[in-house]
Design a protein around this motif. Structure first.
Motif, PDB file in Angstrom:
ATOM      1  N   ALA A 185       0.840  -1.195   0.000  1.00  0.00           N
ATOM      2  CA  ALA A 185       0.000   0.000   0.000  1.00  0.00           C
ATOM      3  C   ALA A 185       0.879   1.250   0.000  1.00  0.00           C
ATOM      4  N   PHE A 186       0.592   2.175  -0.912  1.00  0.00           N
ATOM      5  CA  PHE A 186       1.333   3.436  -0.984  1.00  0.00           C
ATOM      6  C   PHE A 186       0.370   4.612  -0.888  1.00  0.00           C
ATOM      7  N   LYS A 187       0.891   5.727  -0.353  1.00  0.00           N
ATOM      8  CA  LYS A 187       0.086   6.946  -0.265  1.00  0.00           C
ATOM      9  C   LYS A 187      -0.348   7.416  -1.643  1.00  0.00           C
ATOM     10  N   VAL A 188       0.621   7.454  -2.570  1.00  0.00           N
ATOM     11  CA  VAL A 188       0.349   7.904  -3.935  1.00  0.00           C
ATOM     12  C   VAL A 188       0.870   6.819  -4.882  1.00  0.00           C
ATOM     13  N   PRO A 189       0.031   5.859  -5.277  1.00  0.00           N
ATOM     14  CA  PRO A 189       0.505   4.739  -6.081  1.00  0.00           C
ATOM     15  C   PRO A 189       1.240   5.131  -7.368  1.00  0.00           C
ATOM     16  N   PRO A 190       0.775   6.141  -8.139  1.00  0.00           N
ATOM     17  CA  PRO A 190       1.540   6.484  -9.338  1.00  0.00           C
ATOM     18  C   PRO A 190       2.964   6.963  -9.034  1.00  0.00           C
ATOM     19  N   ALA A 191       3.146   7.698  -7.922  1.00  0.00           N
ATOM     20  CA  ALA A 191       4.496   8.132  -7.542  1.00  0.00           C
ATOM     21  C   ALA A 191       5.349   6.924  -7.172  1.00  0.00           C
ATOM     22  N   ALA A 192       4.764   5.967  -6.471  1.00  0.00           N
ATOM     23  CA  ALA A 192       5.498   4.750  -6.126  1.00  0.00           C
ATOM     24  C   ALA A 192       5.866   3.969  -7.385  1.00  0.00           C
ATOM     25  N   ILE A 227       6.153  -6.965  -7.610  1.00  0.00           N
ATOM     26  CA  ILE A 227       5.415  -6.269  -6.554  1.00  0.00           C
ATOM     27  C   ILE A 227       4.248  -5.539  -7.228  1.00  0.00           C
ATOM     28  N   ARG A 228       3.230  -5.252  -6.418  1.00  0.00           N
ATOM     29  CA  ARG A 228       2.094  -4.460  -6.894  1.00  0.00           C
ATOM     30  C   ARG A 228       2.014  -3.180  -6.073  1.00  0.00           C
ATOM     31  N   THR A 229       1.867  -2.050  -6.749  1.00  0.00           N
ATOM     32  CA  THR A 229       1.663  -0.787  -6.039  1.00  0.00           C
ATOM     33  C   THR A 229       0.167  -0.610  -5.838  1.00  0.00           C
ATOM     34  N   GLU A 230      -0.250  -0.671  -4.574  1.00  0.00           N
ATOM     35  CA  GLU A 230      -1.671  -0.651  -4.230  1.00  0.00           C
ATOM     36  C   GLU A 230      -2.076   0.689  -3.634  1.00  0.00           C
ATOM     37  N   SER A 231      -3.370   0.917  -3.565  1.00  0.00           N
ATOM     38  CA  SER A 231      -3.909   2.123  -2.966  1.00  0.00           C
ATOM     39  C   SER A 231      -3.793   2.047  -1.442  1.00  0.00           C
ATOM     40  N   PRO A 232      -3.900   3.196  -0.746  1.00  0.00           N
ATOM     41  CA  PRO A 232      -3.778   3.184   0.730  1.00  0.00           C
ATOM     42  C   PRO A 232      -4.829   2.331   1.420  1.00  0.00           C
ATOM     43  N   GLU A 233      -5.941   2.033   0.729  1.00  0.00           N
ATOM     44  CA  GLU A 233      -7.011   1.255   1.357  1.00  0.00           C
ATOM     45  C   GLU A 233      -6.560  -0.142   1.775  1.00  0.00           C
ATOM     46  N   LEU A 234      -5.479  -0.643   1.184  1.00  0.00           N
ATOM     47  CA  LEU A 234      -4.962  -1.949   1.590  1.00  0.00           C
ATOM     48  C   LEU A 234      -4.521  -1.914   3.048  1.00  0.00           C
ATOM     49  N   GLY A 235      -4.065  -0.756   3.513  1.00  0.00           N
ATOM     50  CA  GLY A 235      -3.706  -0.564   4.911  1.00  0.00           C
ATOM     51  C   GLY A 235      -2.567  -1.460   5.367  1.00  0.00           C
TER      52      GLY A 235
END
Length: 287
Positions: A185-192, A227-235
């Motif tokens: 989970a990343f704060k800003v997935p596109p930046a990650a 790896i997968r860059t996920e939205s913050p909702e994954l927590g």
């Protein structure tokens, strides 16, 4: 007269030099990122270590070894194959938050990987020998909901706990023999996603212009693992994809009385099951 002929012979050369000076400067060729050997482990903090170990043993995995302090186990190593593990840490009063901690990447020449990152403006700490006897370094990555990602890198060394265990504790009836993807989970997935593409040389599954909230990036040198860059909702939840034939896995899970559901966030053919802390294991047939 001779001077005039000499100047005449030089004129074409001077013209070429002048023309070359007018050409736009070429961009420097990017140095390719050093290859990685694959996903080494995923670290998870659990509320009840014995219950978590029992769950993974029911899936056919084996606790290969553990680290303890004053007679109390603080890290258990669940073996997927000789080079891949789940590291389970029990929650403590100091560290009560259960769930995903970090993913570790394996390198064949860890010092070269470290030096490449330093040369390209990243900030890894020094390569050192970790508690299990392998080389290790970490560095901060893109922002997660709780701060910079802890990126960990290891190299298996002769005489380490992992190397001594090669060929052992490989459960004959384990549900999978390979971890193929880990969600973060990343704060800003596109930046990650940009960080993984531009800074550490991972390879996108789909074009960079199509970066979404769940994008897949393969390790350089290990194209079957990602790896997968996920939205913050994954927590805090860990979401790990294991290679398996869904039909065979479904029959095995039913036989062992382990609940699962069909379908996942990524494929309707996957099987999804959860460990005692709600972390997700996705069983996926790689193509």
């Amino acid at each position: 007269m001779m001077l005039g002929r000499s100047i005449a012979r030089l004129l074409p050369v001077l013209a070429l030099l002048f023309a070359a000076s007018r050409l736009p400067a070429q961009a420097p060729v990017a140095t390719p990122s050093p290859n990685l050997a694959g996903l080494a482990h995923v670290a998870i903090r659990v509320h009840d270590l014995d219950a978590s170990v029992a769950f993974y043993e029911k899936l056919g995995f084996v606790r290969a070894f553990a680290l303890s302090r004053d007679g109390v186990v603080y890290e258990a190593f669940i073996k997927i194959n000789d080079r891949q593990f789940l590291e389970l840490y029990p929650a403590t009063a100091k560290d009560p938050q259960i769930g995903f901690l970090h993913v570790c990447f394996e390198g064949n020449d860890l010092q070269s990987v470290h030096d490449y990152y330093v040369a390209h403006g990243l900030d890894p700490n020094a390569v050192r020998t970790a508690g299990a006897g392998n080389l290790l370094f970490t560095m901060p990555g893109p922002d997660t909901p709780t701060g910079p990602q802890n990126m960990e890198y290891t190299q298996y060394m002769p005489g380490s706990l992992h190397s001594k265990d090669f060929g052992q504790h490989l459960g004959a009836d384990r549900i999978s023999t390979q971890m193929i993807s880990v969600a973060i989970a990343f704060k800003v997935p596109p930046a990650a996603s940009s960080f993984y593409l531009d800074k550490v040389g991972f390879v996108p599954y789909k074009p960079t212009a199509d970066i979404g909230l769940s994008s897949l990036y393969f390790l350089p040198g290990a194209p079957s693992e990602s790896i997968r860059t996920e939205s913050p909702e994954l927590g805090f939840k860990a979401r790990i994809t294991l290679a398996a034939d869904p039909a065979t896995a479904a029959a095995t899970l039913k036989q062992r009385g382990i609940p699962f559901k069909t379908g996942s966030h990524y494929s309707s053919a996957d099987l999804t099951l959860t460990d005692p802390d709600g972390n997700e294991l996705l069983l996926h047939s790689p193509r």
